[in-house]
Write a protein that holds these residues in place. Structure first.
Motif, short mmCIF file in Angstrom:
data_model
loop_
_atom_site.label_atom_id
_atom_site.label_comp_id
_atom_site.label_asym_id
_atom_site.label_seq_id
_atom_site.Cartn_x
_atom_site.Cartn_y
_atom_site.Cartn_z
N ASP A 187 20.17 -2.47 4.75
CA ASP A 187 18.69 -1.71 4.35
C ASP A 187 17.85 -1.91 5.69
O ASP A 187 17.92 -2.75 6.50
CB ASP A 187 18.00 -2.64 3.66
N VAL B 78 15.58 2.50 3.90
CA VAL B 78 16.83 3.27 3.18
C VAL B 78 18.09 2.44 3.42
O VAL B 78 18.15 1.48 4.06
CB VAL B 78 17.32 4.54 3.95
N ASP B 79 19.18 2.60 2.43
CA ASP B 79 20.29 1.89 2.40
C ASP B 79 21.39 2.45 3.35
O ASP B 79 21.71 3.81 3.21
CB ASP B 79 20.98 1.94 0.93
N THR B 80 21.84 1.79 4.43
CA THR B 80 22.66 2.27 5.43
C THR B 80 23.90 1.51 5.75
O THR B 80 24.10 0.50 4.97
CB THR B 80 21.93 2.53 6.90
N GLN C 296 16.33 8.56 0.91
CA GLN C 296 17.85 8.20 0.73
C GLN C 296 18.57 9.41 0.87
O GLN C 296 19.66 9.62 1.48
CB GLN C 296 18.09 7.49 -0.42
N ASP D 180 21.54 10.40 3.42
CA ASP D 180 23.08 10.24 2.94
C ASP D 180 23.93 11.53 3.42
O ASP D 180 23.33 12.79 3.37
CB ASP D 180 23.07 10.25 1.33
N THR E 111 14.02 12.54 -1.65
CA THR E 111 13.95 11.01 -1.30
C THR E 111 14.29 10.85 0.14
O THR E 111 15.18 11.46 0.75
CB THR E 111 14.72 10.14 -2.19
#
Ligand SMILES: Cc1cc2nc3c(=O)[nH]c(=O)nc-3n(C[C@H](O)[C@H](O)[C@H](O)COP(=O)(O)OP(=O)(O)OC[C@H]3O[C@@H](n4cnc5c(N)ncnc54)[C@H](O)[C@@H]3O)c2cc1C
Ligand SMILES: NC(=O)c1ccc[n+]([C@@H]2O[C@H](COP(=O)([O-])OP(=O)(O)OC[C@H]3O[C@@H](n4cnc5c(N)ncnc54)[C@H](OP(=O)(O)O)[C@@H]3O)[C@@H](O)[C@H]2O)c1
Length: 425
Positions: free
Chosen positions: A81, A75-77, A197, A201, A195
């Motif tokens: 990543d 995941v993008d944090t 993500q 989020d 997902t």
């Protein structure tokens, strides 16, 4: 020397971690000692220590199970990543819901077409990971729906009713959030998270917690001591803890566990330079922490000024923290006056400000003679009441009108002379 900070904390270990309360106490307040070893970290009495907690691994695994992800998804944090498991452990606060996260879901519920698409993609993700999430073939044919499927976008979905009840009503949203974490929320809204993500989020970023240091570096060299009130509660039949206090109490083993720490120096909450100046300290509950540090410092400095401590908590048998040390300071004349307010020992509440009022004349005499006045602990109630009481004392015993007493305390003592100092949270 390394510049340790919240983003680059020093990895410390504990040398001590024990409960300060007496038997039968309804509270859990711990004395926790960190080893500074060769970190080069320095501090002074009055400073705070930043502690970087991590989420409990059981909570992380339970959240992964509830959301149906394996944890190895990337995941993008805000920290770049990383694998979902790592993100839930050290990038986000997963023990309490964030408003933003709930609002994100609400907005998605208001766009049902989008949700259907995401539901399909969720199934694909899980199939790729060989994780069986739903008893559903995902063929896309009419009538082929997951077993727990709610008719998304229609009134048949209870999540829509739930969201509609909170949408635009902040107090209802706060009520919902107060007792829940993401595991609870997934049982209401999980079907629209498709997902990894989407799961992260809107979650709050994991933040370090500050603790007023309860030691003087000269008295306890190489270590930092804290007095930590552990936050525990139970909602929806699950025991829960505050993030950092649960971490320190339940998962930080002496010598073994690596704990990220950094210093948070104070410019204002400091002892008077002149060692002959008197000080009055008001610190009920964990508010006692910096005053143990101050007394250690005054002891080791051989300060000649008098020291007066107002402390209090629920009961004398359960919460008389640092009693032996205080008794020793009293015997040696370092703790000149020691007033204790036990709020749950008698039929009526006794709070520190009640004892201040009782000794108003003497407090005024100390203040009139130049004493510093310190307050530490609860910001929302105690500090406000102590503030009012101090103004009342100055008015009554200093012969000032209410307006002049306000001016004396809030402008002269606080701002001009900087001898009314607070460390409240
Ligand atoms: C400068 C400063 C100095 C401090 N010094 C000290 C100190 O010396 N000792 C000390 O113990 N603390 C101190 N604190 C407070 C400390 O930083 C933490 O806020 C505290 O330990 C709680 O952290 P936590 O991560 O365990 O709790 P969190 O995970 O942050 O949770 C705490 C929150 O949980 C919520 N909560 C509490 N009870 C319930 C419930 N029953 N149901 C639902 N939600 C609930 C409340 O909103 C509360 O704010 C200080 C704070 C500051 C800013
Ligand atoms: N920000 C956070 O996340 C966080 C986390 C933990 C603690 N805190 C704060 O830190 C404080 C310290 O907690 P703690 O457990 O050490 O002690 P505490 O809750 O402050 O309690 C210490 C004593 O103060 C009494 N008290 C209650 N209201 C008061 C008032 N208006 N004036 C004076 N005294 C009052 C309490 O009595 P009774 O309880 O009998 O009324 C108790 O005897 C908490 O109150 C809380 O506000 C904040």
């Amino acid at each position: 020397m390394t510049d340790w900070s919240a983003k680059n904390p020093y990895s410390s270990n504990l040398t001590q971690n024990f409960v300060l309360n007496g038997e039968g106490s309804g509270k859990e307040t711990r004395h926790v000692v960190f080893d500074l070893a060769s970190s080069g970290l320095e501090y002074k009495a009055g400073d705070a220590l930043g502690v970087v907690p991590v989420s409990p691994s059981k909570l992380v695994e339970d959240l992964l199970a509830a959301s149906g992800f394996s944890g190895s998804e990337v995941v993008d944090t805000h920290m770049g990543d990383m694998e979902l498991r790592q993100a839930l452990t050290s990038a986000y606060e997963i023990h309490r819901l964030s408003k933003k996260w709930v609002r994100n879901l609400g907005e998605r519920l208001e766009a049902p077409e989008e949700i259907s698409i995401r539901l399909v993609s969720r199934t694909r993700t899980s199939t790729n990971d060989d994780t069986v999430l739903l008893d559903w073939s995902g063929s896309g044919l009419e009538g082929d729906v997951p077993s727990e499927y709610h008719e998304i976008g229609s009134v048949a979905d209870p999540a829509i009713d739930l969201w509609n009840g909170m949408n635009g009503d902040d107090s209802k949203l706060e009520d919902y959030i107060w007792s829940r974490d993401y595991i609870d929320a997934i049982s209401d809204f999980g079907h629209i998270i498709s997902t990894p993500q989407q799961l992260v989020d809107g979650m709050d970023r994991l933040k370090p917690r500050l603790y007023s240091i309860a030691s003087s570096p000269d008295y306890e060299p190489g270590t930092v001591h804290l007095t930590v009130g552990i936050v525990r509660y139970n909602h929806h039949d699950r025991d829960r803890t505050g993030l950092a206090t649960g971490f320190l109490a339940d998962r930080c083993k002496v010598v073994e566990t690596d704990i990220g720490v950094f210093m948070s120096p104070t410019r204002s909450f400091i002892l008077p330079k002149d060692l002959s100046t008197d000080i009055i300290m008001v610190g009920p509950g964990t508010g006692i922490a910096p005053f143990r540090a101050f007394l250690q410092q005054r002891d080791i400095d051989g300060a000649t000024g008098r020291n007066w401590l107002f402390f209090g908590d629920w009961t004398e048998s359960g919460e008389n923290y640092y009693k032996e040390e205080m008794d020793d300071w009293k015997e040696r004349g370092i703790l000149t006056k020691h007033d204790l307010a036990w709020s749950r020992d008698g039929s009526e509440k006794v709070y520190v400000q009640h004892l201040m009022k009782k000794h108003g004349e003497e407090i005024w005499a100390w203040i009139d003679g130049g004493a510093y006045f310190y307050v530490c602990g609860d910001k929302s109630r105690m500090a406000k009441d102590v503030h009012k009481t101090l103004i009342g004392i100055c008015g009554e015993h200093g012969g000032m009108s209410e307006e002049d007493a306000h001016e004396f305390v809030e402008t002269r003592m606080m701002r001009t002379e900087k001898r009314y100092l607070r460390d409240v949270y």
